[in-house]
Write an enzyme that holds these catalytic residues in place. Sequence first.
Site, PDB file in Angstrom:
ATOM      1  N   GLY A   1      -0.369  -5.537  -4.072  1.00  0.00           N
ATOM      2  CA  GLY A   1      -1.155  -4.337  -4.374  1.00  0.00           C
ATOM      3  C   GLY A   1      -0.469  -3.114  -3.800  1.00  0.00           C
ATOM      4  O   GLY A   1      -1.090  -2.122  -3.450  1.00  0.00           O
TER       5      GLY A   1
ATOM      6  N   GLY B   1      -0.823   0.749  -5.009  1.00  0.00           N
ATOM      7  CA  GLY B   1      -2.099   1.449  -4.890  1.00  0.00           C
ATOM      8  C   GLY B   1      -2.133   2.380  -3.694  1.00  0.00           C
ATOM      9  O   GLY B   1      -1.169   2.482  -2.925  1.00  0.00           O
ATOM     10  N   GLY B   2      -3.252   3.064  -3.546  1.00  0.00           N
ATOM     11  CA  GLY B   2      -3.379   4.033  -2.457  1.00  0.00           C
ATOM     12  C   GLY B   2      -3.265   3.398  -1.085  1.00  0.00           C
ATOM     13  O   GLY B   2      -2.544   3.894  -0.209  1.00  0.00           O
TER      14      GLY B   2
ATOM     15  N   GLY C   1      -2.019   0.325  -0.540  1.00  0.00           N
ATOM     16  CA  GLY C   1      -0.749  -0.386  -0.487  1.00  0.00           C
ATOM     17  C   GLY C   1       0.429   0.507  -0.151  1.00  0.00           C
ATOM     18  O   GLY C   1       1.290   0.145   0.661  1.00  0.00           O
TER      19      GLY C   1
ATOM     20  N   ASP D   1       3.229  -5.414  -7.001  1.00  0.00           N
ATOM     21  CA  ASP D   1       2.070  -4.895  -7.717  1.00  0.00           C
ATOM     22  C   ASP D   1       2.300  -5.141  -9.201  1.00  0.00           C
ATOM     23  O   ASP D   1       3.442  -5.254  -9.646  1.00  0.00           O
ATOM     24  CB  ASP D   1       1.881  -3.391  -7.461  1.00  0.00           C
ATOM     25  CG  ASP D   1       0.447  -2.934  -7.693  1.00  0.00           C
ATOM     26  OD1 ASP D   1      -0.027  -3.036  -8.844  1.00  0.00           O
ATOM     27  OD2 ASP D   1      -0.196  -2.476  -6.734  1.00  0.00           O
TER      28      ASP D   1
ATOM     29  N   ARG E   1     -13.353   1.953  -4.866  1.00  0.00           N
ATOM     30  CA  ARG E   1     -14.712   2.447  -5.070  1.00  0.00           C
ATOM     31  C   ARG E   1     -14.710   3.865  -5.624  1.00  0.00           C
ATOM     32  O   ARG E   1     -13.866   4.678  -5.275  1.00  0.00           O
ATOM     33  CB  ARG E   1     -15.471   2.455  -3.740  1.00  0.00           C
ATOM     34  CG  ARG E   1     -15.937   1.110  -3.284  1.00  0.00           C
ATOM     35  CD  ARG E   1     -16.461   1.158  -1.852  1.00  0.00           C
ATOM     36  NE  ARG E   1     -17.709   1.896  -1.754  1.00  0.00           N
ATOM     37  CZ  ARG E   1     -18.237   2.303  -0.603  1.00  0.00           C
ATOM     38  NH1 ARG E   1     -17.619   2.063   0.536  1.00  0.00           N
ATOM     39  NH2 ARG E   1     -19.379   2.943  -0.591  1.00  0.00           N
TER      40      ARG E   1
ATOM     41  N   ARG F   1     -19.513  -1.615  -2.208  1.00  0.00           N
ATOM     42  CA  ARG F   1     -18.398  -2.558  -2.241  1.00  0.00           C
ATOM     43  C   ARG F   1     -18.702  -3.742  -3.160  1.00  0.00           C
ATOM     44  O   ARG F   1     -17.804  -4.328  -3.745  1.00  0.00           O
ATOM     45  CB  ARG F   1     -18.068  -3.032  -0.823  1.00  0.00           C
ATOM     46  CG  ARG F   1     -17.382  -1.967   0.037  1.00  0.00           C
ATOM     47  CD  ARG F   1     -16.977  -2.556   1.392  1.00  0.00           C
ATOM     48  NE  ARG F   1     -16.278  -1.587   2.236  1.00  0.00           N
ATOM     49  CZ  ARG F   1     -16.853  -0.846   3.156  1.00  0.00           C
ATOM     50  NH1 ARG F   1     -18.166  -0.909   3.342  1.00  0.00           N
ATOM     51  NH2 ARG F   1     -16.144  -0.031   3.909  1.00  0.00           N
TER      52      ARG F   1
ATOM     53  N   ASN G   1     -11.792  -5.356  -1.251  1.00  0.00           N
ATOM     54  CA  ASN G   1     -13.251  -5.449  -1.154  1.00  0.00           C
ATOM     55  C   ASN G   1     -13.862  -6.122  -2.383  1.00  0.00           C
ATOM     56  O   ASN G   1     -13.252  -6.134  -3.438  1.00  0.00           O
ATOM     57  CB  ASN G   1     -13.839  -4.040  -0.996  1.00  0.00           C
ATOM     58  CG  ASN G   1     -13.825  -3.598   0.449  1.00  0.00           C
ATOM     59  OD1 ASN G   1     -14.186  -4.354   1.339  1.00  0.00           O
ATOM     60  ND2 ASN G   1     -13.417  -2.359   0.692  1.00  0.00           N
TER      61      ASN G   1
ATOM     62  N   HIS H   1     -18.009  -6.744   6.694  1.00  0.00           N
ATOM     63  CA  HIS H   1     -17.262  -5.518   6.387  1.00  0.00           C
ATOM     64  C   HIS H   1     -17.925  -4.728   5.265  1.00  0.00           C
ATOM     65  O   HIS H   1     -17.259  -4.193   4.391  1.00  0.00           O
ATOM     66  CB  HIS H   1     -15.812  -5.870   6.016  1.00  0.00           C
ATOM     67  CG  HIS H   1     -14.938  -4.678   5.761  1.00  0.00           C
ATOM     68  ND1 HIS H   1     -14.744  -3.678   6.692  1.00  0.00           N
ATOM     69  CD2 HIS H   1     -14.203  -4.318   4.675  1.00  0.00           C
ATOM     70  CE1 HIS H   1     -13.930  -2.757   6.179  1.00  0.00           C
ATOM     71  NE2 HIS H   1     -13.593  -3.127   4.958  1.00  0.00           N
TER      72      HIS H   1
END
Length: 311
Positions: free
Chosen positions: A7, A10-11, A13, A34, A81, A87, A119, A177
């Site tokens: 991943g 992503g932000g 990652g 990814d 999200r 979540r 999540n 979490h």
Amino acid sequence: MKVAVLGAAGGIGQALALLLKTQLPAGSKLSLYDIAPVTPGVAVDLSHIPTAVEVKGFAGEDPTAALEGADVVLISAGVARKPGMDRSDLFNINAGIVRNLVEKCAATCPKALIGIITNPVNTTVAIAAEVLKNAGVYDKNRLFGVTTLDVIRSETFVAEAKGLNVADVKVPVIGGHSGVTILPLLSQVEGVSFTDAEVAALTTRIQNAGTEVVEAKAGGGSATLSMGQAACRFGLSLVRGLQGEANVVECAYVDGGSEHAEFFAQPVVLGKNGVEEVLAYGEVSAFEANARDAMLDTLQADIQLGIDFVK
């Protein structure tokens, strides 16, 4: 030492990969995967940073090449999200992503330490465990839900509230979490006392901090940078444990024989086999005991959702 980030485009990652490139021990290998075609380019970008950490990037449907020989695998793949989501709304998409990636881990690097960031962690860790069991390679000491973000938020918010040096603040966080399952043990913060109102307000803020970020970003994302930092801290602790450093302790969501639920976040000692020891979380206040007991139905339902998904 080889660390794989799944991943990685992503932000979370990308933030995690940047921090690992600058902080992993010299001689480490950092493997980025990814589905997005940009991933090899992320690796090239990071490779220009002058640290003795070798970076390679892999894109496409199959993460096998990225996972070969991995000692630690950190999984942040999935959707983020958006405002109005919690979540658990992520479950429908992210459950399948985690299942598929952990199946590849089971086949390619069955002895690796696996940290789940995706999540809803309460559920995705249970999914990962069932997948590893089905593959015949489950070792409860090698699977972690990364709850470190709750810990760093707790440390930050307590330091701000009390005017302390945040480097000196330690706050254990137990449970799970998400939402009410996040329980900071404020009664155990050394050298400081809180009123009942402060405890209630801080606990609520810590539990809702993810939503605070989602709303502040106004549809533009979730907590990616702070989560990247939290995941880096946890990943580096896993590495330090594997290298034989003593007394490496972090809170994590683990299958640790808790009396409360099959998976429960609490302090663990990390070492060459992953979890070397699950530590008792100690005495709690009446407020904390009530909050712990009140969360258990939610936590157990989250776990069961993951078990049922794989079956």
